[in-house]
Design an enzyme around this catalytic site. Structure first.
Site, PDB file in Angstrom:
ATOM      1  N   HIS A 105       0.814  -1.216   0.000  1.00  0.00           N
ATOM      2  CA  HIS A 105       0.000   0.000   0.000  1.00  0.00           C
ATOM      3  C   HIS A 105       0.850   1.270   0.000  1.00  0.00           C
ATOM      4  O   HIS A 105       0.337   2.347  -0.296  1.00  0.00           O
ATOM      5  CB  HIS A 105      -0.989  -0.013   1.189  1.00  0.00           C
ATOM      6  CG  HIS A 105      -0.379   0.243   2.533  1.00  0.00           C
ATOM      7  ND1 HIS A 105      -0.092  -0.764   3.430  1.00  0.00           N
ATOM      8  CD2 HIS A 105      -0.023   1.385   3.160  1.00  0.00           C
ATOM      9  CE1 HIS A 105       0.414  -0.244   4.525  1.00  0.00           C
ATOM     10  NE2 HIS A 105       0.468   1.057   4.390  1.00  0.00           N
ATOM     11  N   ASP A 135       0.175  -7.599   1.404  1.00  0.00           N
ATOM     12  CA  ASP A 135       0.688  -6.245   1.590  1.00  0.00           C
ATOM     13  C   ASP A 135       2.209  -6.186   1.649  1.00  0.00           C
ATOM     14  O   ASP A 135       2.789  -5.448   2.444  1.00  0.00           O
ATOM     15  CB  ASP A 135       0.093  -5.591   2.836  1.00  0.00           C
ATOM     16  CG  ASP A 135       0.143  -4.061   2.769  1.00  0.00           C
ATOM     17  OD1 ASP A 135       0.370  -3.529   1.666  1.00  0.00           O
ATOM     18  OD2 ASP A 135      -0.032  -3.406   3.813  1.00  0.00           O
ATOM     19  N   GLY A 208       2.950   6.351   8.282  1.00  0.00           N
ATOM     20  CA  GLY A 208       4.283   6.607   7.740  1.00  0.00           C
ATOM     21  C   GLY A 208       5.281   5.556   8.167  1.00  0.00           C
ATOM     22  O   GLY A 208       6.335   5.404   7.550  1.00  0.00           O
ATOM     23  N   ASN A 209       4.985   4.823   9.254  1.00  0.00           N
ATOM     24  CA  ASN A 209       5.834   3.710   9.675  1.00  0.00           C
ATOM     25  C   ASN A 209       5.673   2.496   8.761  1.00  0.00           C
ATOM     26  O   ASN A 209       6.481   1.562   8.813  1.00  0.00           O
ATOM     27  CB  ASN A 209       5.505   3.267  11.108  1.00  0.00           C
ATOM     28  CG  ASN A 209       6.296   4.017  12.157  1.00  0.00           C
ATOM     29  OD1 ASN A 209       5.747   4.815  12.889  1.00  0.00           O
ATOM     30  ND2 ASN A 209       7.594   3.756  12.214  1.00  0.00           N
ATOM     31  N   SER A 210       4.618   2.471   7.943  1.00  0.00           N
ATOM     32  CA  SER A 210       4.351   1.318   7.088  1.00  0.00           C
ATOM     33  C   SER A 210       5.564   0.984   6.238  1.00  0.00           C
ATOM     34  O   SER A 210       6.127   1.841   5.557  1.00  0.00           O
ATOM     35  CB  SER A 210       3.158   1.605   6.176  1.00  0.00           C
ATOM     36  OG  SER A 210       1.968   1.688   6.904  1.00  0.00           O
ATOM     37  N   THR A 226       3.230  -2.732   9.509  1.00  0.00           N
ATOM     38  CA  THR A 226       2.208  -2.687   8.472  1.00  0.00           C
ATOM     39  C   THR A 226       0.969  -1.906   8.857  1.00  0.00           C
ATOM     40  O   THR A 226       0.437  -1.148   8.056  1.00  0.00           O
ATOM     41  CB  THR A 226       1.791  -4.123   8.079  1.00  0.00           C
ATOM     42  OG1 THR A 226       2.922  -4.782   7.522  1.00  0.00           O
ATOM     43  CG2 THR A 226       0.666  -4.126   7.071  1.00  0.00           C
ATOM     44  N   ILE A 228      -1.901  -0.410  12.234  1.00  0.00           N
ATOM     45  CA  ILE A 228      -2.178  -0.101  13.627  1.00  0.00           C
ATOM     46  C   ILE A 228      -3.668  -0.240  13.872  1.00  0.00           C
ATOM     47  O   ILE A 228      -4.481  -0.182  12.948  1.00  0.00           O
ATOM     48  CB  ILE A 228      -1.734   1.325  14.016  1.00  0.00           C
ATOM     49  CG1 ILE A 228      -2.440   2.372  13.133  1.00  0.00           C
ATOM     50  CG2 ILE A 228      -0.238   1.456  13.943  1.00  0.00           C
ATOM     51  CD1 ILE A 228      -2.176   3.804  13.547  1.00  0.00           C
ATOM     52  N   LEU A 265      -2.916 -26.322   0.236  1.00  0.00           N
ATOM     53  CA  LEU A 265      -2.775 -27.631   0.870  1.00  0.00           C
ATOM     54  C   LEU A 265      -3.952 -28.528   0.549  1.00  0.00           C
ATOM     55  O   LEU A 265      -3.790 -29.740   0.406  1.00  0.00           O
ATOM     56  CB  LEU A 265      -2.630 -27.457   2.385  1.00  0.00           C
ATOM     57  CG  LEU A 265      -2.378 -28.731   3.201  1.00  0.00           C
ATOM     58  CD1 LEU A 265      -1.111 -29.443   2.728  1.00  0.00           C
ATOM     59  CD2 LEU A 265      -2.274 -28.400   4.686  1.00  0.00           C
TER      60      LEU A 265
END
Length: 449
Positions: A105, A135, A208-210, A226, A228, A265
């Site tokens: 993203h 993601d 912004g930490n993503s 990824t 929060i 599987l």
């Protein structure tokens, strides 16, 4: 001795007792005060800021009161291209090749990607491949020099309570470091991504930490930050990271094939509950209970049976059924996996070669009402109608090309296997939850079977 002093002593003691790399000192050189600075000096050059530009297609429904201007066959939707800019984070995993892992993203629809290193240098980057359903994205720094890569650790070795550090670019402030612990492992069912097996942490993660790094105290990457959980988009101490083991499997496929080729599987089931464990007479409090083994599937060929309880994949614990799905889906089609099960109170291990997930199918084999319809897995989750014959049963019921089927009779479908299973349990009447552009609607199909 007051309570505050005791609490500080306990915290310092906990940090001191953590195992750390012999190459990274854990104390300041001057007064032996515990510090993370030496580790961060080694690791932070591998964490980058990512800025992107691009444009996205925005679809808006044309109000009925205006449609008469366009005649009886006028457009139902108005399509516009709107420019956007965004910020995120990434982690260099291969300095020689310039590979950077981030979230899908972060770079979705971007036509321009710029990577900024900790030392201020800026490089253009291109997309190598991505996987929206988990993601994860891999980008490549162009003409990069003197890059620093991070050491990738084993997220399967993590335990609840381990100290971790989150590094990223929150709110575009620049590189920022926060610390906390592993709050939980194997988080799924959150509806954030289709494939979920998150590490939960209380290290502060914000917008912004993503794509940034979640590392251990000895500087090993164990997660890609990824998402929060926060009512206003801010940190409340519940953040989620994609495990490094899962990231590594996905990135290996992207490098080898340019895409992710998911493994299947071939089992259906549920979480192992205390009631099921008691009924089976087994002493286990975790695992994936197999209620059905798909005929001619990978599990059937390996020797798994209904009633088995899967407790590990390649030696890694399976806590719930979603955990099993995430592990298998990210390992990749054609790969061999060791499946450990409990059967009749005994532990057994089977080796299965994962089948490939169906990515496109002529839908008549799924349901007669879907005759003359071709389906494919949608990038954003669900099953997309890629072709539909004019005048077909499905078209007369209102289905259109590019519709995305999200659920059948309120049962969520993420891929074609899910759609088959949901239709098998639905009978001749199908209530389809459809996403059409920015709209959501229900269509009911009927057919004698």
């Amino acid at each position: 001795m007051n309570a505050k002093f005791l609490a500080v002593c306990a915290l310092v003691g906990a940090f001191v007792m953590q195992p750390v790399s012999a190459n990274i000192p854990f104390f300041s050189s001057s007064d032996e005060t515990p510090t993370l600075a030496p580790m961060l000096e080694e690791v932070t050059p591998a964490v980058v800021n990512i800025s992107v530009k691009g444009s996205r297609e925005i679809r808006q429904r044309v109000p009925d009161m205006f449609r008469f201007f366009f005649g009886p066959n006028g457009p139902r939707e108005q399509v516009q291209e709107r420019p956007f800019e965004g910020l995120g984070s990434g982690v260099i995993i291969d300095a020689e090749k310039g590979y950077v892992v981030t979230n899908h993203h972060v770079i979705d629809d971007a036509t321009e990607i710029v990577v900024t290193l900790k030392d201020g240098r800026r490089f253009d980057a291109t997309v190598v491949g991505n996987d929206e359903r988990s993601d994860i994205a891999l980008i490549k720094i162009e003409n990069g020099e003197d890059l620093t890569a991070i050491e990738i650790g084993k997220s399967s070795d993590l335990r609840v309570g381990d100290f971790v550090v989150a590094i990223g670019n929150p709110f575009g402030l620049g590189q920022t470091v926060t610390s906390g612990i592993v709050s939980a492992l194997g988080r799924s069912g959150l509806g954030i991504e289709e494939v979920e097996n998150f590490i939960q942490t209380d290290a502060a993660i914000n917008s912004g930490n993503s794509g940034g790094a979640l590392v251990t105290l000895d500087g090993e990457l164990v997660g890609i930050n990824t998402a929060i959980l926060g009512p206003n988009g801010g940190n409340i101490g519940i953040g989620f990271a994609i495990p490094s083991d899962m990231m590594r499997d996905l990135v290996d496929q992207i490098i080898e094939f340019g895409e992710v080729r998911r493994g299947i599987l071939g089992v259906r089931g549920n979480d192992l509950t205390p009631e099921v464990a008691e009924a089976l007479g087994i002493d286990a409090n975790y695992g994936a209970f197999v209620s059905e083994v798909i005929e001619d599937g990978a599990a059937a060929r390996a020797g798994l049976e209904s009633g088995d309880v899967i407790i590990a994949v390649n030696g890694e614990k399976v806590r719930v059924f979603a955990d099993l799905f995430a592990k298998v889906a990210t390992i990749g089609a054609g790969r061999e996996v060791d499946i450990t099960v409990i059967r009749d109170g005994k532990t057994k291990t089977f080796t299965a070669t994962l089948a490939a997930e169906e990515t496109s199918v002529t839908a008549e084999s799924i349901h007669p009402a879907l005759e003359s319809v071709t389906l494919a897995v949608a990038e954003q989750g669900g099953v997309q109608i890629t072709e539909i014959e004019e005048g077909s049963i499905a078209a007369r019921y209102g289905l259109r090309q590019d519709d995305i089927i999200l659920a059948v009779n309120r049962v969520r479908v993420n891929n074609i296997s899910d759609l088959r299973a949901a239709v098998d349990n639905a009978g001749s009447v199908l209530a389809l939850n459809i996403r059409r552009g920015n709209s959501s609607l229900y269509l009911v199909l009927r057919s004698a079977r």
